[in-house]
Scaffold this motif. Structure first.
Motif, short mmCIF file in Angstrom:
data_model
loop_
_atom_site.label_atom_id
_atom_site.label_comp_id
_atom_site.label_asym_id
_atom_site.label_seq_id
_atom_site.Cartn_x
_atom_site.Cartn_y
_atom_site.Cartn_z
N GLU A 72 -4.34 5.73 -12.14
CA GLU A 72 -4.16 4.73 -10.57
C GLU A 72 -3.05 4.35 -10.18
O GLU A 72 -3.04 3.38 -11.81
CB GLU A 72 -5.75 4.63 -10.57
N GLU A 121 3.72 5.82 -5.79
CA GLU A 121 3.33 5.76 -6.60
C GLU A 121 2.75 7.87 -7.07
O GLU A 121 2.71 8.42 -7.81
CB GLU A 121 2.59 4.95 -7.69
N TRP A 122 1.35 7.73 -6.45
CA TRP A 122 0.74 8.99 -6.14
C TRP A 122 1.41 10.48 -6.25
O TRP A 122 1.52 10.80 -6.50
CB TRP A 122 -0.20 8.81 -5.07
N GLU A 135 0.60 -1.07 0.26
CA GLU A 135 -0.55 0.06 0.23
C GLU A 135 0.82 1.13 0.06
O GLU A 135 0.78 2.52 -0.72
CB GLU A 135 -1.22 -0.07 1.09
N ARG A 137 1.73 2.05 -3.17
CA ARG A 137 0.89 2.85 -4.48
C ARG A 137 0.96 4.31 -3.38
O ARG A 137 0.45 5.24 -4.31
CB ARG A 137 -0.58 2.45 -3.79
N ASP A 138 0.73 4.95 -2.43
CA ASP A 138 1.22 5.87 -2.12
C ASP A 138 2.78 6.42 -2.82
O ASP A 138 2.16 7.79 -3.16
CB ASP A 138 1.35 5.99 -0.07
N ALA A 141 -0.47 0.81 -9.77
CA ALA A 141 -0.55 -0.33 -9.78
C ALA A 141 -1.94 -1.38 -8.50
O ALA A 141 -1.24 -0.62 -7.21
CB ALA A 141 0.35 -1.41 -9.96
N SER A 142 -2.84 -2.07 -8.28
CA SER A 142 -3.33 -2.47 -7.12
C SER A 142 -2.23 -3.21 -5.66
O SER A 142 -1.23 -3.66 -6.77
CB SER A 142 -4.23 -3.45 -7.48
N VAL A 143 -2.63 -3.23 -5.24
CA VAL A 143 -2.23 -4.07 -3.60
C VAL A 143 -1.96 -6.02 -4.81
O VAL A 143 -0.77 -6.07 -4.96
CB VAL A 143 -2.33 -4.44 -3.07
N GLU A 144 -3.00 -5.98 -5.43
CA GLU A 144 -3.41 -7.61 -5.51
C GLU A 144 -1.79 -7.16 -7.24
O GLU A 144 -1.09 -8.22 -7.05
CB GLU A 144 -4.33 -8.08 -6.48
N THR A 145 -1.51 -6.83 -7.58
CA THR A 145 -0.56 -6.36 -9.61
C THR A 145 0.59 -6.28 -8.64
O THR A 145 1.76 -7.19 -9.18
CB THR A 145 -1.00 -5.35 -10.01
#
Ligand SMILES: CC(C)(COP(=O)(O)OP(=O)(O)OC[C@H]1O[C@@H](n2cnc3c(N)ncnc32)[C@H](O)[C@@H]1OP(=O)(O)O)[C@@H](O)C(=O)NCCC(=O)NCCS
Length: 169
Positions: free
Chosen positions: A38, A19-20, A13, A16-17, A40-44
């Protein structure tokens, strides 16, 4: 203390932060739509970890940047490289990039490819300083071509993008 290692599941997670935050750098150069993309998701991201294709750079126990790679046309392709701007311009991006190239070399690959913005300071010129060269059209393989077309369809102006390659000596 700086280290580079695989991300742990509870750190995804945070990637992702990062990346933003890193994406927001593009607002200043008139590419605000990149900032809205957006991450990449946590799953990706977990899939990349499972494939041994993700690294984080850690400074004093804090994850401040990451990379993920794909296989494209049988070679190592840098899909994403991001450093949180609060920790930018201290050589961390360069260190992570060198690590990716070292790992690719160790894996028996002859080069690393990527797509990037040709003229944004921390994209094309940054990679050029680290040994990447813009690929000519006939050097671009079918999968990389497909990726580029996919980017164009997603709204990235192809005239602003370049495919780059670094030969691993
Ligand atoms: C590309 C990126 C990973 C570099 O990380 P970094 O830790 O800052 O990398 P380094 O410190 O090794 O080098 C950064 C260089 O980029 C350029 N740069 C970075 N930020 C800049 C800015 N705001 N304005 C102008 N040039 C900038 C500079 O040339 C800088 O080198 P310098 O500080 O010696 O002048 C980081 O800028 C980032 O995450 N950017 C947003 C995401 C991105 O574009 N990723 C790459 C394409 S997928």
């Amino acid at each position: 203390v700086i280290s580079i290692r695989a991300p742990r599941p509870d750190e995804l997670e945070r990637l992702r932060d990062i990346e933003w935050a890193a994406g927001a750098m593009f607002i200043d150069v008139g590419l605000g739509h990149i900032a809205e993309h957006e991450p990449a998701s946590v799953e990706t991201l977990a899939d990349y970890v499972a494939a041994d294709a993700a690294y984080v750079i850690v400074v004093d126990d804090q994850v401040v940047g990451y990379s993920v790679t794909d296989m494209v046309d049988g070679t190592m392709h840098l899909e994403q490289l991001s450093v949180h701007p609060d920790h930018g311009r201290r050589g961390l991006g360069a260190a992570l990039l060198e690590h990716v190239c070292d790992e690719a070399r160790r894996g028996g690959f002859h080069d690393v490819t990527l797509t990037t913005f040709r003229d944004v300071a921390w994209n094309g010129p940054f990679y050029a300083r680290h040994g990447f060269v813009v690929m000519t059209d006939d050097e671009i393989g079918p999968e990389l071509r497909e990726l580029r077309d996919h980017e164009a369809a997603a709204g990235l102006d192809p005239d602003l993008r370049a495919c780059m390659r670094r030969a691993l000596g």
